[in-house]
Design an enzyme around this catalytic site. Sequence first.
Site, PDB file in Angstrom:
ATOM      1  N   HIS A  69       0.682  -0.246  -9.238  1.00 43.09           N
ATOM      2  CA  HIS A  69      -0.099  -1.408  -8.740  1.00 43.09           C
ATOM      3  C   HIS A  69      -1.129  -2.194  -9.279  1.00 43.09           C
ATOM      4  CE1 HIS A  69      -3.031  -0.618  -4.895  1.00 43.09           C
ATOM      5  NE2 HIS A  69      -2.785  -1.454  -5.197  1.00 43.09           N
ATOM      6  N   ARG A 109       0.941  -1.394   0.072  1.00 42.21           N
ATOM      7  CA  ARG A 109      -0.078   0.067   0.169  1.00 42.21           C
ATOM      8  C   ARG A 109       0.997   1.105  -0.066  1.00 42.21           C
ATOM      9  NH1 ARG A 109      -3.667  -2.631  -1.457  1.00 42.21           N
ATOM     10  NH2 ARG A 109      -6.031  -3.130  -1.251  1.00 42.21           N
ATOM     11  N   GLU A 146      -1.321   8.139  -5.133  1.00 44.64           N
ATOM     12  CA  GLU A 146      -2.823   7.562  -6.066  1.00 44.64           C
ATOM     13  C   GLU A 146      -3.665   8.017  -4.627  1.00 44.64           C
ATOM     14  OE1 GLU A 146      -2.287   2.374  -6.167  1.00 44.64           O
ATOM     15  OE2 GLU A 146      -0.396   3.549  -5.480  1.00 44.64           O
TER      16      GLU A 146
END
Length: 334
Positions: A293, A241, A270
């Site tokens: 991603h 993440r 993001e």
Amino acid sequence: MTSGNRRVVVTQRFFDQATIDYLTAAGCEPVQAELPPGQADGNLTHQELKERLTGAAGWIVGHARVTRELLAELPDLKIISRRGVGYDRVDLAAARDLGKVVCIAVGGNHESVADHTIALMLSVGHRFRETQNNMIGGNWAILLGSDLYRKTVGIIGLGRIGKSLVQRLSGFEVKVLAYSDVRDDAYAAQTGVRYVGLDELLARSDYVSVHAPLTPQTRFIIGRDALSKMKPGAFLINAARGGLVDDAALLEALRAGTIAGAGLDVYLSEADPALKPVTQALIELPNVIATPHAAASSREGLDRTNMVAARCVVAVLDGSDPAPECVVADGRVK
């Protein structure tokens, strides 16, 4: 055939026909939301999401922000099912308060992410990007890389993905150090994994791979201080993440030679577009291997996660319970 509202909106790309057929056979009405070219559902505004989801009972979602305001405007929506395992973009408290269920696709993509992590390790260690760019420019000089074989790999977060990574690393005869809130001593004894503190892991590892969930406690677990404790020849891998790593601090460390390189699949930008310049600077560095991603986005991985997400939707619409490991919020009155 079941009765009632069974409309299921899918706002993710790459939704396979077998899962659509499964939803249809279960009495659902699957609707693939149209997205602008090159965009994912994370780019959709509140109003755009509302327009696509009004009247739906189920939502199979990717990276869209699931806010209290949005859920309050969707009274027919019973379940939000993420095609993935992270849920930091979903307001779980709001879902519970409003009587909705939130599920994640546990068990669908961990093998794909582990494969991708190995690819990042090998690519950055063996300097594939630098070598190919040099060759394109006519320079075929050999650049010395670094083996993964018999190195020390530190894994931060030893859940399904971390354990799948351990399985793959066994063929490289590495030493594995793990830092995790949850310890599995039987697993450690079986695999040879050694649980250590974060500082020891950083100081001893040749590759540091982050696989923890993003929580207030893990945010920026790799920041300036952590980076300063890594070996100068070490590589950082983040396929978990954005937010686990302070990207600005990582950029500084890479430019200064504090660490040797990084393999990145996720970025702070993001969630915060204002940080796009930091991301751009990172991915332009010769000692960074970057992907967008995409770690979970193999054909096989997406097919698996699509089906897990769909099974959760069907279970809730049938009035039953999804697999317990998939449920992260359940606001239904029992």
